[in-house]
Design an enzyme around this catalytic site. Sequence first.
Site, PDB file in Angstrom:
ATOM      1  N   ASP A 164       0.823  -1.188   0.000  1.00 30.76           N
ATOM      2  CA  ASP A 164       0.000   0.000   0.000  1.00 30.76           C
ATOM      3  C   ASP A 164       0.869   1.255   0.000  1.00 30.76           C
ATOM      4  O   ASP A 164       1.635   1.485   0.935  1.00 30.76           O
ATOM      5  CB  ASP A 164      -0.888  -0.048   1.248  1.00 30.76           C
ATOM      6  CG  ASP A 164      -1.910   1.055   1.238  1.00 30.76           C
ATOM      7  OD1 ASP A 164      -2.688   1.099   0.284  1.00 30.76           O
ATOM      8  OD2 ASP A 164      -1.916   1.869   2.170  1.00 30.76           O
TER       9      ASP A 164
ATOM     10  N   THR B 266      -3.138   5.402  -4.104  1.00 31.89           N
ATOM     11  CA  THR B 266      -2.057   6.186  -3.514  1.00 31.89           C
ATOM     12  C   THR B 266      -0.764   6.059  -4.316  1.00 31.89           C
ATOM     13  O   THR B 266      -0.093   7.051  -4.574  1.00 31.89           O
ATOM     14  CB  THR B 266      -1.794   5.737  -2.067  1.00 31.89           C
ATOM     15  OG1 THR B 266      -1.745   4.310  -2.034  1.00 31.89           O
ATOM     16  CG2 THR B 266      -2.890   6.199  -1.153  1.00 31.89           C
ATOM     17  N   THR B 267      -0.451   4.835  -4.722  1.00 35.22           N
ATOM     18  CA  THR B 267       0.765   4.655  -5.522  1.00 35.22           C
ATOM     19  C   THR B 267       0.619   5.407  -6.838  1.00 35.22           C
ATOM     20  O   THR B 267       1.543   6.107  -7.273  1.00 35.22           O
ATOM     21  CB  THR B 267       1.003   3.156  -5.794  1.00 35.22           C
ATOM     22  OG1 THR B 267       0.733   2.428  -4.607  1.00 35.22           O
ATOM     23  CG2 THR B 267       2.407   2.893  -6.231  1.00 35.22           C
TER      24      THR B 267
ATOM     25  N   ASP C 203      -8.810  -0.476   1.990  1.00 34.16           N
ATOM     26  CA  ASP C 203      -8.887  -0.047   0.589  1.00 34.16           C
ATOM     27  C   ASP C 203     -10.192  -0.500  -0.050  1.00 34.16           C
ATOM     28  O   ASP C 203     -10.847   0.252  -0.760  1.00 34.16           O
ATOM     29  CB  ASP C 203      -7.706  -0.609  -0.223  1.00 34.16           C
ATOM     30  CG  ASP C 203      -6.439   0.212  -0.020  1.00 34.16           C
ATOM     31  OD1 ASP C 203      -6.354   0.889   1.019  1.00 34.16           O
ATOM     32  OD2 ASP C 203      -5.558   0.171  -0.889  1.00 34.16           O
TER      33      ASP C 203
HETATM   34  P1  ADP Z   1      -2.707   2.142  -5.926  1.00 33.38           P
HETATM   35  O1  ADP Z   1      -2.044   2.359  -4.611  1.00 33.38           O
HETATM   36  O2  ADP Z   1      -2.456   3.278  -6.863  1.00 33.38           O
HETATM   37  O3  ADP Z   1      -4.138   1.758  -5.826  1.00 33.38           O
HETATM   38  P2  ADP Z   1      -2.276  -0.546  -6.791  1.00 33.38           P
HETATM   39  O4  ADP Z   1      -1.065  -1.347  -6.512  1.00 33.38           O
HETATM   40  O5  ADP Z   1      -3.540  -0.891  -6.090  1.00 33.38           O
HETATM   41  O6  ADP Z   1      -1.900   0.943  -6.566  1.00 33.38           O
HETATM   42  O7  ADP Z   1      -2.527  -0.630  -8.351  1.00 33.38           O
HETATM   43  C1  ADP Z   1      -3.579   0.005  -8.979  1.00 33.38           C
HETATM   44  C2  ADP Z   1      -3.472  -0.140 -10.467  1.00 33.38           C
HETATM   45  O8  ADP Z   1      -3.568  -1.511 -10.830  1.00 33.38           O
HETATM   46  C3  ADP Z   1      -4.620   0.568 -11.157  1.00 33.38           C
HETATM   47  O9  ADP Z   1      -4.128   1.314 -12.248  1.00 33.38           O
HETATM   48  C4  ADP Z   1      -5.510  -0.560 -11.612  1.00 33.38           C
HETATM   49  O10 ADP Z   1      -6.225  -0.228 -12.767  1.00 33.38           O
HETATM   50  C5  ADP Z   1      -4.541  -1.664 -11.849  1.00 33.38           C
HETATM   51  N1  ADP Z   1      -5.184  -2.975 -11.751  1.00 33.38           N
HETATM   52  C6  ADP Z   1      -5.657  -3.586 -10.663  1.00 33.38           C
HETATM   53  N2  ADP Z   1      -6.200  -4.792 -10.959  1.00 33.38           N
HETATM   54  C7  ADP Z   1      -6.060  -4.958 -12.292  1.00 33.38           C
HETATM   55  C8  ADP Z   1      -6.409  -5.989 -13.214  1.00 33.38           C
HETATM   56  N3  ADP Z   1      -7.007  -7.075 -12.822  1.00 33.38           N
HETATM   57  N4  ADP Z   1      -6.086  -5.795 -14.494  1.00 33.38           N
HETATM   58  C9  ADP Z   1      -5.472  -4.679 -14.894  1.00 33.38           C
HETATM   59  N5  ADP Z   1      -5.109  -3.670 -14.084  1.00 33.38           N
HETATM   60  C10 ADP Z   1      -5.397  -3.805 -12.796  1.00 33.38           C
HETATM   61 MG    MG Z   2      -5.064   0.048  -5.092  1.00 33.15          MG
END
Ligand code: ADP
Ligand code: MG
Length: 517
Positions: free
Chosen positions: A35, A68-69, A364
Amino acid sequence: MAAMVIAESIRSSLGPKGMDKMLVDGFGDVTISNDGATILDEMDVQHPAAKMMVEVAKTQDDEVGDGTTTAVVLAAELLSKAQVLMDKDVHPTVIVDGYQIASEKALEFMRKIATKVNPTDKVMLKKIAKVALASKLVAEHKDFVADLAVKAVLHVAEKAGTNYKVDLDDIKVEKKPGGSLTDTALIQGVVLDKEVVHPGMPRRVENARIALLNCPFEVEKTEFDAKLNVKTPDQMKGFLDEEEKILRGMVETVVSSGANVVICEKGIDDMAQHFMAKKNVLAVRRVKESDMEKLAKATGATILTQLEDLKASDLGRANLVEERKVSDDKMTFVEGCKNPKAVSILVRGGTERVVDEAERAIHDALCVVRDVVLEPQVVAGGGAPEAEVARMLRSYAQRLSGKEQLAVQAYADGLEIIPLTLAENAGMDPINSLMEVRSKHQSKLKSVGIDPFKGKVSDLAKLEVYEPLSVKVQALKSAGEAAAMILRIDDIIAASKSKEAPKGPEKSAKEEGEGES
Ligand code: ADP
Ligand code: MG
């Protein structure tokens, strides 16, 4: 530079194929997390510009709870693209102005490509929760956890006109290591990590009438020191008898109000415990203030600061108050409350670290579900919306002149860091993948992005990967603002000692600020 270094450190954790970080503090305590907000919060950041990036993550977390990332990576990429322009002698002010235009347009475009959904559509909400969970340690059980999150949020959602209101404070997340993640349960009430105070008390009270106290259940001690000469054993006994009488009186107040459960924020005297046990009253002490508030809301009780004031009308109601054994500990469950708009999630998992990360993942998931219930609009995931907004911005930039156009184009390029990073983290060829995404968007395939699981470019809407619009909007806003603010700074100056001297070693900003851009 400092801001970019921060983003670089969490970039590899973006997306479902992103890696986790192991954070080790000075005492050797370990946190494992994916996270962004948690990683940055735990990181020991000194540089003032880097601290701003930490704030980006914090704002994103507070406002929408996810993305957040994304927000931090985006902010850093906007800075890095600005750097390229600055190297070409474009003045930072011009870039800031261009970014300002781009940012407004990007928000407008992002809203344009969003789809409306039904805020109580469980199937849709579950899909969104699953996407937020995909990148977490609990991904294996995302179906189960997503279901729990949707149920919890819909439980506490209240209709206000045509919209819904959700207060996540009504969902209490309590964790207890042990068992497995699938033992995590939703409880229609409040769970207290406390045991019943006295072994003689009932362990289970049905039709509970609950008194909530935030005063100590003890004989008040005087505030001044006094010396009393006790001459005979009778006098001593008189003292003790009087104390007993007062405590009996206090218990009598409780019993005569009709209460059969006492939940106290402070301590409960041993003798009082004994008397309550005799009267079959269940009591719990040293309960957290936040839990008291939830209990008040759930059971309809009034929290009293003075026991003497206790009346029948102050009591709260619950169908059942029961102490249960969870792993090695005893916890008290208050279930079937008068106002069912307060629920608890009891998080279980193999080890403490798993439980901690599971709690963050659940946070989340709860947040994204809430976001959609509050603002029922979604966009596809996998970097598709960023790629689409980038395309729209580029065609908009054609209308602008000169250096502004350059800045807007730079902003558009910056947005593409999201699909690029997702591809990179999935082990795909980042540049080729991005080019493929771009060309698909040119031919009007709006929801094409990265599918990290298959390792190829696909249509994310067809794969039913959706994210809340509000998460994307907030990421654009906070990233844009942070980038603009950092770009406007041309020097870091050590300020004279602040009026309230901060704790810890004082270092001037200049010392640490070597190599600022
Ligand atoms: P954040 O802290 O920004 O939420 P995450 O590690 O949760 O970071 O990653 C979020 C990103 O991963 C988003 O751009 C989301 O669209 C992408 N994502 C999550 N699940 C999938 C999936 N099954 N297929 C494609 N992209 C995904
Ligand atoms: Mg996320």
